[in-house]
Design a protein around this motif. Structure first.
Motif, mmCIF file in Angstrom:
data_model
loop_
_atom_site.group_PDB
_atom_site.id
_atom_site.type_symbol
_atom_site.label_atom_id
_atom_site.label_comp_id
_atom_site.label_asym_id
_atom_site.label_seq_id
_atom_site.Cartn_x
_atom_site.Cartn_y
_atom_site.Cartn_z
ATOM 1 N N GLY A 14 0.654 -1.352 0.007
ATOM 2 C CA GLY A 14 -0.083 0.033 0.055
ATOM 3 C C GLY A 14 0.806 1.009 -0.023
ATOM 4 O O GLY A 14 2.001 1.004 0.644
ATOM 5 N N PRO A 16 0.065 5.094 0.301
ATOM 6 C CA PRO A 16 -1.260 5.796 0.615
ATOM 7 C C PRO A 16 -0.747 7.447 0.628
ATOM 8 O O PRO A 16 -1.407 8.294 0.642
ATOM 9 C CB PRO A 16 -1.552 5.632 2.097
ATOM 10 C CG PRO A 16 -0.600 5.023 2.737
ATOM 11 C CD PRO A 16 0.283 4.164 1.819
ATOM 12 N N ASN A 70 -5.246 6.971 4.906
ATOM 13 C CA ASN A 70 -5.107 6.082 5.749
ATOM 14 C C ASN A 70 -5.780 6.465 7.145
ATOM 15 O O ASN A 70 -5.205 6.059 8.311
ATOM 16 C CB ASN A 70 -3.518 6.096 6.168
ATOM 17 C CG ASN A 70 -2.922 4.854 6.801
ATOM 18 O OD1 ASN A 70 -3.478 3.726 6.981
ATOM 19 N ND2 ASN A 70 -1.739 4.951 7.917
ATOM 20 N N HIS A 122 -9.483 2.686 -1.707
ATOM 21 C CA HIS A 122 -9.592 1.450 -0.742
ATOM 22 C C HIS A 122 -10.506 0.503 -1.620
ATOM 23 O O HIS A 122 -10.378 -0.739 -1.218
ATOM 24 C CB HIS A 122 -10.553 1.801 0.590
ATOM 25 C CG HIS A 122 -9.360 2.319 1.656
ATOM 26 N ND1 HIS A 122 -8.731 1.784 2.221
ATOM 27 C CD2 HIS A 122 -9.263 3.567 1.724
ATOM 28 C CE1 HIS A 122 -7.908 2.574 2.958
ATOM 29 N NE2 HIS A 122 -8.180 3.770 2.917
ATOM 30 N N ASP A 143 2.101 -1.905 4.347
ATOM 31 C CA ASP A 143 1.616 -0.511 4.197
ATOM 32 C C ASP A 143 3.059 0.248 4.418
ATOM 33 O O ASP A 143 3.521 0.284 5.455
ATOM 34 C CB ASP A 143 0.541 -0.081 5.248
ATOM 35 C CG ASP A 143 -0.495 1.007 4.495
ATOM 36 O OD1 ASP A 143 -0.626 0.783 3.224
ATOM 37 O OD2 ASP A 143 -0.916 1.621 5.022
ATOM 38 N N THR A 203 -5.657 1.884 7.530
ATOM 39 C CA THR A 203 -5.633 0.678 6.527
ATOM 40 C C THR A 203 -5.186 -0.684 7.212
ATOM 41 O O THR A 203 -5.799 -1.760 7.038
ATOM 42 C CB THR A 203 -4.594 1.017 5.394
ATOM 43 O OG1 THR A 203 -5.115 2.592 4.978
ATOM 44 C CG2 THR A 203 -4.591 0.142 4.503
ATOM 45 N N TYR A 207 -7.982 -3.786 7.393
ATOM 46 C CA TYR A 207 -7.713 -5.018 6.634
ATOM 47 C C TYR A 207 -7.318 -6.188 7.397
ATOM 48 O O TYR A 207 -7.159 -7.353 6.880
ATOM 49 C CB TYR A 207 -6.885 -4.766 5.452
ATOM 50 C CG TYR A 207 -7.488 -3.899 4.522
ATOM 51 C CD1 TYR A 207 -8.595 -4.145 3.591
ATOM 52 C CD2 TYR A 207 -7.027 -2.411 4.529
ATOM 53 C CE1 TYR A 207 -9.088 -3.514 2.743
ATOM 54 C CE2 TYR A 207 -7.901 -1.450 3.272
ATOM 55 C CZ TYR A 207 -8.817 -1.972 2.703
ATOM 56 O OH TYR A 207 -9.438 -1.101 1.873
ATOM 57 N N GLN A 218 1.926 -2.057 9.068
ATOM 58 C CA GLN A 218 2.759 -0.979 8.521
ATOM 59 C C GLN A 218 3.966 -0.651 8.948
ATOM 60 O O GLN A 218 4.373 -0.985 9.939
ATOM 61 C CB GLN A 218 1.735 0.282 9.357
ATOM 62 C CG GLN A 218 2.186 1.473 8.832
ATOM 63 C CD GLN A 218 1.352 2.943 9.394
ATOM 64 O OE1 GLN A 218 0.146 2.684 9.183
ATOM 65 N NE2 GLN A 218 1.858 3.669 10.173
#
Length: 261
Positions: A14, A16, A70, A122, A143, A203, A207, A218
């Motif tokens: 990801g 973002p 996010n 998303h 992420d 995020t 998820y 993350q």
């Protein structure tokens, strides 16, 4: 608008906060502080590019000052009681206003931005996670983030180099978090922490559902690890980045190779 690169491994990246695009109607509302877009995750897409094969990535080109993809779309704070920035930030990371006086977005404008920019990001991310989960029976979301290492408004002292967030162990298999932390801690010259100041944004929390085969981590990197300076013009430092890419590559390879026990 949303940039998707598809691979067939279980890993999805990801991205973002690397975007710097601000639509004209939003740009007209920002003051000079806002237009400086200092809180970008500078060059993170470049840092991660090409580290592993067959990986999926999902990126929005829209800057976080327009809307932060996010953040919880409801506007609920990720860190109650602590300084942070919201869904449509009104200040930068130093607590300084980013809008011209009286030009802050109202509820209707925030909802428009959510529908226009937050929801499509998303939708794309969820679709890719569902796709690779269908292939493997599970998916791993990593992420990708970075931040200045010293921001008194958000945290005391100096941030560690590697900041791993799993929402206190709830968003991925424990061995996945342990392996990531071990790689960071054994990489010479770097500091690391698991679930310190940054436990994972919306995020990761949204998820990361291991029981459903969705694992999320993350990674918040201190920008001092790969930029020449954490101040303008935020120049990419090839030598620092090359050194950092080695442990990051190992992390991504480990997560790509991971399988449920």
């Amino acid at each position: 608008m949303i940039e998707v690169t598809r691979g067939n491994s279980p890993l999805v990246l990801g991205l973002p906060h690397t975007g710097t695009d601000i639509p004209a109607d939003c740009l007209a509302r920002l003051n000079d502080t806002g237009r400086a877009i200092a809180d970008t995750d500078w060059h993170i897409d470049r840092l991660y590019a090409g580290l592993v094969d067959n990986v999926t990535s999902v990126r929005t080109p829209i800057h976080r000052y327009v809307i932060d993809v996010n953040r919880d779309p409801s506007g609920e704070s990720l860190y109650p009681g602590q300084n942070t920035t919201g869904l449509c930030p009104l200040t930068d990371f130093d607590g300084l206003p980013i809008y011209l006086e009286g030009q802050e977005p109202d509820a209707a404008e925030i909802e428009r931005r959510r529908e226009t920019y937050h929801a499509p990001y998303h939708a794309a991310l969820a679709a890719e996670l569902d796709r690779v989960r269908a292939l493997h029976g599970f998916a791993v979301l990593y992420d990708c983030h970075s931040i200045r290492s010293h921001i008194p408004y958000l945290f005391e002292g100096t941030l560690p180099d590697f900041n791993i967030g799993t929402n206190s162990g709830t968003t991925c298999a424990p061995e996945m978090a342990a392996a990531t932390l071990n790689i960071c801690q054994t990489s010479e010259g770097y500091t690391a922490i698991l679930n310190g100041r940054f436990k994972g944004g919306w995020t990761t929390r949204h998820y990361g559902q291991p029981a459903k085969g969705l694992h999320a981590i993350q990674m918040e990197l201190a920008q001092s690890t790969y930029l020449a300076s954490e101040t303008p013009p935020w120049t990419f430092d090839d030598a620092r980045a090359a050194r950092l890419r080695a442990p990051v590559k190992t992390i991504l390879e480990t997560l790509s190779d991971w399988r449920p026990q």
